[in-house]
Design an enzyme around this catalytic site. Structure first.
Site, PDB file in Angstrom:
ATOM      1  N   SER A  53     -45.882  94.014 -34.236  1.00  0.00           N
ATOM      2  CA  SER A  53     -45.150  93.918 -35.497  1.00  0.00           C
ATOM      3  C   SER A  53     -45.048  92.457 -35.924  1.00  0.00           C
ATOM      4  O   SER A  53     -45.268  91.547 -35.114  1.00  0.00           O
ATOM      5  CB  SER A  53     -43.755  94.510 -35.225  1.00  0.00           C
ATOM      6  N   SER A 179     -36.188  79.929 -32.839  1.00  0.00           N
ATOM      7  CA  SER A 179     -35.614  80.176 -34.159  1.00  0.00           C
ATOM      8  C   SER A 179     -34.760  78.985 -34.546  1.00  0.00           C
ATOM      9  O   SER A 179     -34.177  78.319 -33.682  1.00  0.00           O
ATOM     10  CB  SER A 179     -34.735  81.425 -34.078  1.00  0.00           C
ATOM     11  N   TYR A 205     -28.290  85.822 -29.728  1.00  0.00           N
ATOM     12  CA  TYR A 205     -29.698  85.506 -30.005  1.00  0.00           C
ATOM     13  C   TYR A 205     -29.910  83.982 -30.001  1.00  0.00           C
ATOM     14  O   TYR A 205     -30.838  83.469 -29.379  1.00  0.00           O
ATOM     15  CB  TYR A 205     -30.020  86.121 -31.362  1.00  0.00           C
ATOM     16  N   LYS A 209     -32.232  81.614 -27.544  1.00  0.00           N
ATOM     17  CA  LYS A 209     -33.279  80.721 -28.063  1.00  0.00           C
ATOM     18  C   LYS A 209     -33.024  79.280 -27.622  1.00  0.00           C
ATOM     19  O   LYS A 209     -33.947  78.548 -27.285  1.00  0.00           O
ATOM     20  CB  LYS A 209     -33.351  80.804 -29.594  1.00  0.00           C
ATOM     21  N   THR A 240     -40.399  90.093 -42.059  1.00  0.00           N
ATOM     22  CA  THR A 240     -40.913  90.953 -40.983  1.00  0.00           C
ATOM     23  C   THR A 240     -39.975  92.138 -40.798  1.00  0.00           C
ATOM     24  O   THR A 240     -38.792  92.069 -41.182  1.00  0.00           O
ATOM     25  CB  THR A 240     -40.986  90.186 -39.642  1.00  0.00           C
TER      26      THR A 240
END
Ligand SMILES: NC(=O)c1ccc[n+]([C@@H]2O[C@H](COP(=O)([O-])OP(=O)(O)OC[C@H]3O[C@@H](n4cnc5c(N)ncnc54)[C@H](OP(=O)(O)O)[C@@H]3O)[C@@H](O)[C@H]2O)c1
Length: 322
Positions: A53, A179, A205, A209, A240
């Protein structure tokens, strides 16, 4: 080692102009200075996680176009096969294979690494791209918090397990997909699985990262002189399925400004393939240029915290072997 330019350092530190660079306009602006790519990946084998993906799929397509043998890692057989056909059709390169693994489960990461070491006599590039950003805290069947397991422990373990082959095949490269959210997070080592306080998915998250950036720097130092370079990158904000599903509000608001997956994935393929990208290690890239890794004081973590992070991940990895 190439350092961030004065302009990039300044822009990164001014949060708003820095964030504007994450949009498709930032990509278009920086692209003006690039010369035409004339590099080849013939004879090189690349592993791409999260290749079913978004950015992983796009990077896999670009690398296959450059002539690499590409191994896609996905967790869903049908989606994986569709991705494999897509990469073949989009690149004209048939040397594309699929390996299945749920990267949130360390038993499957170990099994994947064993299969890759068996099937791929040479591994030249590992792209650690797969990641999740769940809104609620949940645990995997192995009892680990999902974000930590998928976004941090999994790339740590997969990299460590494949490193002997990457070293043997040097010159080789590792590309960690991070990110810009990392900029807002300090290094958290006391609560890697977010067991304390109200769970915040974006924070979990960003912590993962940030920690992967620290690992990138540690590996770069350890691997100096080995022929293996390790760099991290930020794709900017790209359109995305992951962004649409995990950040629906942001997606609705920002959609007109988002990059295409190809634009977001450009620096992944560039770090994997461009000769000049092999000259640096331990850096954080956006649009083919190194950027600062911190904009807020204290976010890089102290030497002690960084060492503790590494020890904790080693301990998790060891436990997963038993
Ligand atoms: N898009 C952006 O604007 C943006 C911005 C900053 C950073 N990033 C980073 O870019 C990378 C790619 O993100 P994306 O936007 O392309 O997201 P995406 O469309 O959701 O793609 C994520 C990929 O990771 C795979 N994956 C997730 N959990 C997995 C698991 N447990 N086992 C195996 N595979 C798993 C997904 O597999 P399935 O297809 O099976 O779900 C998918 O192939 C991530 O590291 C993300 O943090 C993206």
């Amino acid at each position: 080692m190439t350092s961030p330019s004065m302009t990039n350092s300044l822009m990164d530190r001014l949060i708003l102009p820095g964030a504007a660079g994450f949009t498709r306009f930032g990509y278009a602006w920086r692209k003006r200075g690039w010369t035409a790519d004339n590099f080849s990946m013939e004879g090189r084998t690349v592993i791409v996680t999260g290749a079913t993906s978004g950015l992983g799929l796009s990077a896999a397509r670009s690398l296959a176009k450059l002539g690499a043998r590409v191994v896609l890692v996905g967790r869903n057989p049908e989606k994986g096969e569709r991705a494999r056909q897509d990469v073949i059709a989009g690149s004209g390169n048939e040397d594309v294979s699929l390996q299945l693994a749920d990267l949130g489960l360390m038993s499957e990461v170990r099994d994947l690494a064993a299969r890759l070491l068996e099937s791929e006599k040479a591994i030249h590039v590992l792209v650690n791209n797969a990641a999740v950003l769940p809104a609620e805290r949940s645990e995997t069947d192995e009892g680990l918090e999902h974000t930590f397991a998928t976004d941090l422990l999994s790339p740590y373990l997969l990299t460590e397990l494949l490193l002997p082959r990457l070293k043997a095949c040097a010159p080789s490269r590792i590309v960690n997909v991070l990110s810009g959210g990392m900029y807002l997070s300090g290094l958290e080592v006391d609560d890697l699985e977010y067991e304390n306080g109200d769970f915040d998915g974006s924070r979990a998250y960003a912590r993962a990262k940030r920690a992967l950036m620290v690992l990138t720097e540690q590996w770069a130092e350890e691997l100096e002189g080995s022929g293996v370079v390790v760099n991290a990158m930020h794709p900017g904000w790209a359109d995305t399925p992951g962004v649409e599903d995990s950040l629906p509000g942001f997606y609705r608001l920002m959609r007109p400004l988002l990059r295409s997956p190809e634009q977001g994935a450009d620096t992944i393929a560039w770090l994997a393939a461009a000769p000049s990208a092999a000259e640096t290690s331990g850096r954080f890239y956006l649009d083919r240029e190194p950027h600062v890794t911190t904009v807020l004081p204290g976010t890089a973590g102290t030497a002690r915290q960084r060492a503790r992070l590494r020890a904790a991940l080693e301990a998790y990895a060891d436990r997963s072997a038993t």
